[in-house]
Design an enzyme around this catalytic site. Structure first.
Site, mmCIF file in Angstrom:
data_model
loop_
_atom_site.group_PDB
_atom_site.id
_atom_site.type_symbol
_atom_site.label_atom_id
_atom_site.label_comp_id
_atom_site.label_asym_id
_atom_site.label_seq_id
_atom_site.Cartn_x
_atom_site.Cartn_y
_atom_site.Cartn_z
ATOM 1 N N GLU A 116 -10.652 32.368 74.066
ATOM 2 C CA GLU A 116 -11.599 31.522 73.514
ATOM 3 C C GLU A 116 -12.527 31.144 74.401
ATOM 4 O OE1 GLU A 116 -9.675 28.519 75.835
ATOM 5 O OE2 GLU A 116 -8.828 30.121 74.852
ATOM 6 N N CYS A 174 -1.477 30.765 77.726
ATOM 7 C CA CYS A 174 -1.564 30.127 78.937
ATOM 8 C C CYS A 174 -0.106 29.404 79.084
ATOM 9 C CB CYS A 174 -2.480 29.108 78.996
ATOM 10 S SG CYS A 174 -3.254 28.593 80.960
ATOM 11 N N HIS A 189 -7.739 32.771 78.787
ATOM 12 C CA HIS A 189 -8.146 32.029 77.592
ATOM 13 C C HIS A 189 -9.062 32.859 76.812
ATOM 14 C CE1 HIS A 189 -6.698 27.611 78.076
ATOM 15 N NE2 HIS A 189 -6.306 28.073 79.255
#
Length: 377
Positions: free
Chosen positions: A358, A273, A356
């Site tokens: 995760e 990001c 993202h």
């Protein structure tokens, strides 16, 4: 215990003025308004440091049903300016719940706004882009709210990184969440150590890095490149991770300058990001602002190496330019708007993704990139 709803007044810089209800903290707050399309995970979103300086409009109409708990925090505090939802559910029901959403917002001194047409706000942002806004439980006068908003700094003028980054270096020990036993795991370290430069890192990014067997040291955003290069050359560390974070990456000139030194020293790096954007800037390729950004847990991304489609979690208003192709290979593409979602730099041990992996909240289709980083060191 029920949360008492009070009046709140909103003024948006396109001259929109709305009266709604407040269920969180009281006061007057300024921020940029964006929307998020995730179906779940409101607590993780609100505690994500990347949302510092922003009001989040949730397109999911019913929010608060599952309450809040300490384990789902992505950081120690709420960093968002506030949340805007259609219907607030104070009566929460979940075996992991410890408090209502309203009590959670009050504890963290954050505005919660409800009984408002979130579909209208979402369409407004989609058609006209994110806008600065002010919300107040104290001021009902439109002219005064407009004046206060005009006197406040815009999101692109603020370095939020200094506010959300850790002030002291620490070791992160916990791994991924064990849903069966309801706790975070503690993986065994396999002998490789990385330093995470904290620009507003989410806890679950640290958990996923730790779960690969890496030793994870988290350091402040102003950590010098020289110290990291020395530790790399001395084989004390094997690589550096550049985290997510809030705000406009072009404000972070000092951070980009330090990253340039790491690039020149050939230090292996992985970034997500904001870190992905800073790598682009450090390579001499300026970022640009998207029309309304990508925020949600349902964004399809094509993996160029196998042409597979991964459903990803997203949270960004800025993107790297197509000119990055001059020095890097594009590894991932967003199938909503064909923007760049991942790159691997040519002749450098460096790669990054915009989405993202995760999740938290969101799908785990892209989780493999953490192991990819560990294996590359």
């Amino acid at each position: 215990m029920s949360t008492k709803l009070s009046k709140v007044w909103i003024y948006i810089e396109n001259d929109t003025f709305i009266e709604a209800k407040s269920f969180g903290a009281t006061g007057t707050t300024v921020g940029e308004i964006v929307f998020n399309t995730s179906m779940t995970g409101y607590q993780e979103i609100m505690s994500d440091p990347s949302y510092a300086g922003q009001f989040v409009v949730f397109t999911m109409p019913e929010i608060g049903n599952t309450g809040c708990n300490d384990d789902d925090m992505e950081s120690k505090h709420i960093h968002s300016s506030g949340m805007i939802i259609r219907n607030y559910q104070n009566r929460h029901s979940n075996f992991r719940s410890e408090s209502s959403l309203g009590a959670f917002l009050q504890e963290h001194d954050t505005l919660g706004i409800c009984d408002i047409d979130t579909r209208y706000l979402t369409k407004m942002i989609r058609d006209n882009g994110p806008k600065m806004m002010i919300a107040s439980t104290e001021i009902s006068d439109k002219a005064l709210l407009k004046q206060k908003l005009e006197q406040s700094p815009r999101i692109e003028e603020v370095n939020y990184i200094d506010q959300v980054s850790t002030k002291e270096t620490y070791m992160h020990e916990s791994g991924a969440w064990d849903s069966e036993n309801q706790h975070y795991t503690e993986p065994i370290s396999l002998g490789k150590k990385i330093v995470v430069l904290d620009f507003g890192v989410k806890r679950n990014i640290l958990n996923e890095l730790r779960s690969t067997g890496l030793s994870v040291e988290v350091a402040p955003n102003n950590t010098s490149a020289e110290s990291l290069i020395k530790r790399f050359n001395d084989r004390e560390i094997q690589g550096v991770f550049l985290s997510n974070g809030p705000g406009d990456p072009l404000v972070l000139t000092e951070e980009a300058g330090e990253i340039k030194k790491l690039i020149d020293a050939k230090v292996p790096m992985f970034a997500i990001c904001l870190g992905h954007q800073l790598l682009s800037i450090a390579h001499g390729h300026s970022t640009y602002k998207l029309k309304f950004g990508q925020h949600g847990g349902n964004h399809p991304v094509q993996n160029k190496s196998n042409n597979g489609v991964e459903i990803t979690a997203q949270n960004h208003n800025y993107n790297v330019p197509d000119s990055i192709c001059d020095i890097a290979t594009v590894t991932h593409i967003n199938l909503f708007d064909n923007t760049i979602e991942g790159v691997s730099y040519n002749d450098s041990p460096i790669f990054s993704v915009q989405h993202h992996p995760e999740a938290s909240p969101g799908p785990h289709d892209s989780k493999y990139v953490f192991q990819q980083f560990a294996d590359s060191l």
